[in-house]
Design a protein around this motif. Structure first.
Motif, PDB file in Angstrom:
ATOM      1  N   ARG A 164       0.803  -1.243  -0.165  1.00 45.58           N
ATOM      2  CA  ARG A 164       0.011  -0.069   0.044  1.00 45.58           C
ATOM      3  C   ARG A 164       1.012   1.273   0.023  1.00 45.58           C
ATOM      4  O   ARG A 164       0.657   2.437  -0.799  1.00 45.58           O
ATOM      5  CB  ARG A 164      -0.840   0.015   1.300  1.00 45.58           C
ATOM      6  N   CYS A 165       1.933   1.174   0.783  1.00 41.69           N
ATOM      7  CA  CYS A 165       2.899   2.367   0.852  1.00 41.69           C
ATOM      8  C   CYS A 165       3.554   2.668  -0.531  1.00 41.69           C
ATOM      9  O   CYS A 165       3.574   3.763  -0.704  1.00 41.69           O
ATOM     10  CB  CYS A 165       3.764   1.866   1.980  1.00 41.69           C
ATOM     11  N   ARG A 167       2.405   1.839  -3.258  1.00 38.43           N
ATOM     12  CA  ARG A 167       1.404   2.173  -4.292  1.00 38.43           C
ATOM     13  C   ARG A 167       1.180   3.809  -3.928  1.00 38.43           C
ATOM     14  O   ARG A 167       0.785   4.449  -4.918  1.00 38.43           O
ATOM     15  CB  ARG A 167       0.042   1.360  -3.980  1.00 38.43           C
ATOM     16  N   SER A 168       1.030   3.908  -2.637  1.00 38.17           N
ATOM     17  CA  SER A 168       0.502   5.477  -2.707  1.00 38.17           C
ATOM     18  C   SER A 168       1.588   6.451  -2.900  1.00 38.17           C
ATOM     19  O   SER A 168       1.546   7.789  -3.039  1.00 38.17           O
ATOM     20  CB  SER A 168       0.105   5.711  -1.049  1.00 38.17           C
ATOM     21  N   PHE A 169       2.822   5.961  -2.821  1.00 38.52           N
ATOM     22  CA  PHE A 169       3.754   6.708  -3.422  1.00 38.52           C
ATOM     23  C   PHE A 169       4.110   6.675  -4.997  1.00 38.52           C
ATOM     24  O   PHE A 169       4.935   7.290  -5.423  1.00 38.52           O
ATOM     25  CB  PHE A 169       5.274   6.480  -2.835  1.00 38.52           C
TER      26      PHE A 169
END
Lengths: 266, 272
Positions: A164-165, A167-169
């Protein structure tokens, strides 16, 4: 672990104690073996003696018979194992990443994983003949399932937070795969590789013993048929030493691939 | 936009009963579909001539073969021989491997003395020793049980040693400072705390014992599933070979699941 008082345990806690005691115990065993066999307390035709085993080994090396068989076994193992890696890793990555695909193949994979696949030998001989390919196929079958299953497990156990991390970057699928999924799954893949090497070595020997045309397994069978216990023990010990070396090598590969993870199931 | 998001949330919270049921059993449904698909493809490939069913078998030919073997009592005979040999080899491995593992994990001296042999034998393809076992014990059950025992005992031993040695030192110290003796520490702390790793060893041991039994039967026996595969394979009776291979595969699955069940029972306290 057992708690102990410092004064009592001092000798065994010294650095090098482990290696010293281990070496002594192996030497003692060899001495005992030589005595029992040499004095014929047990018929040396059944157990041989260390001296005779070494003599048989020197003989095999000198006549270059050993190298021929060793090369054949090595080639079979390499062929089967590389093929299993090439198939198993991508398949494991896919089945680990796509949940539904994973569900679809899970029971079939687990069944093959749990069964002794060496039992398929008679069938494989019928399909592929008695040449190098049937023996490589046994290695392939032995190694492929541990690698697939562990690769799948590795992908599934990658922290969802990392994904998730990333992806969010703004990581793309490609980045996600190379930077998160593959390194995250690597220790599991290496565990699979280690288990696969073990199964592969058993596969080579069993297949060669069954077909008995060439290779170390054939040497074992020939020695047995000729009641040549010295040679039989030498070749079996040699195979064991090779297996041991391969296990050590893959354990250090495993540690190298995941230095942060020091404990594992064996 | 807020309303839209809310609508999505509501729709997610209340999927229809059928969807919910499917979602719950999706792994089972898809898994069963995978197995069925495999058999359908196998049958179709044989029927369409993609593969020669005389060499690669066909599911529809397995059923009569299985019925014939069952009717003659051959199937039951080989299964029971294999099960007996597995039970003997595995039980022996447990009886020797776990106590020895505790000894080696508890006493450093014992560990140092035995360690080289254990590691060497653990990594060696012990099947290679089978000609020696035939020389020592003769063909049949003793040789097969020995191979199964030897293959199974070492992972069990090594995992037990690891288990005992990795018990948290703080637990031992706490027990000690409350006046526990060695025996009490062993029974109340070391034993239960090392169980998870011991079970990992048991799982490996089940698989390896089965390999030992089947391979041992292929080479050094006159009965059992491994022998049956070799026997019918030598006569090119492919459907019969597949029947016995299926038995071997099922045995592997059932035994592995049994050990998992036991593990779940005994280690319930540890569930995170």
């Amino acid at each position: 672990m057992r708690p102990r008082s410092p004064q009592r345990a001092s000798l065994l806690l010294r650095p090098g104690a482990r290696a010293t005691v281990g070496t002594l115990s192996v030497l003692l065993f060899i001495g005992l073996w030589q005595t029992v066999g040499g004095l014929a307390l047990i018929d040396p035709r059944y157990i041989s003696t260390p001296v005779d085993v070494v003599r048989a080994g020197v003989d095999l090396v000198r006549t270059e018979e050993l190298w021929r068989h060793l090369r054949v076994s090595g080639a079979e193992f390499a062929l089967g194992f590389v093929a299993s890696l090439v198939v198993a890793v991508p398949l494991g990555l896919l089945a680990g990443w796509y949940r539904r695909l994973g569900y679809l193949v899970d029971p079939v994979l687990m069944t093959f994983y749990a069964m002794p696949r060496d039992a398929m030998l008679p069938l494989i001989i019928i399909w592929l003949g008695i040449g190098i390919y049937s023996r490589a196929a046994v290695v392939f079958l032995g190694a492929i399932f541990p690698i697939i299953v562990n690769t799948m497990a590795g992908i599934r156990k990658v922290e969802p937070v990392w994904i998730r991390c990333a992806r969010s970057f703004g990581a793309r699928e490609r980045h996600l795969f190379w930077k998160i999924l593959l390194p995250g799954a690597l220790p599991y893949i290496m565990t699979g590789v280690r288990l696969g090497i073990g199964r592969g070595i058993i596969g080579v020997i069993v297949a060669e013993m069954y077909v008995s045309v060439e290779g170390l397994g054939e040497l074992i069978m020939a020695a047995q048929a000729g009641l040549n216990t010295d040679r039989l023990v030498f070749v079996t010990l040699l195979v064991s030493a090779l297996g041991f070396a391969a296990l050590r090598l893959s354990l250090s590969l495993e540690e190298w691939s995941a230095p942060w993870q020091r404990e594992r199931e064996l | 936009m807020a309303a839209g998001a809310g609508a999505v949330a509501v729709r997610r919270a209340r999927p229809s009963a059928a969807v919910r049921l499917y979602a719950r059993y999706e792994p089972v449904v898809l898994g069963a579909a995978g197995v069925v698909l495999l058999f359908v493809l196998w049958e179709a490939a044989g029927a369409l001539g993609v593969i020669d069913p005389r060499l690669f078998g066909q599911p529809s030919r397995l059923v009569p073969a299985a019925a014939g073997l069952w009717g003659a009592g051959v199937l039951q005979h080989h299964v029971s021989v294999t099960l007996t040999e597995f039970a003997l080899g595995f039980t022996l491995a447990v009886l020797v491997g776990i106590p020895m593992g505790f000894l080696m994990g508890w006493y450093r001296g014992v560990e140092y003395v035995l360690e080289p042999f254990v590691w060497f034998l653990y990594s060696s393809p012990l099947v290679a020793f089978y000609p020696l076992f035939i020389v020592w014990f003769g063909i049949g059950m003793p040789t097969v049980v020995t191979i199964a025992f030897l293959l199974a005992v070492f992972p069990l031993l090594i995992n037990t040693v690891t288990g005992v040695q990795h018990v948290e030192a703080a637990l031992v110290r706490a027990a000690r400072s409350f006046g526990a003796r060695d025996l009490e520490i062993f029974l109340k702390v070391s034993l239960p705390a090392s169980l998870p790793i011991v079970f990992a060893g048991l799982r490996l041991a089940v698989g390896r014992a089965l390999v030992g039994v089947v391979v041992g039967e292929i080479f050094g026996a006159t009965a059992g599933l491994g022998f049956a595969v070799r026997y019918w394979g030598g006569r090119l009776r492919i459907p019969e070979v597949f029947v016995f291979l299926t038995c071997i595969a099922l045995l592997g699955v059932v035994l592995t699941q049994l050990i998992r069940l036991l593990e779940g029972r005994l280690l319930r306290w540890r569930h995170e």
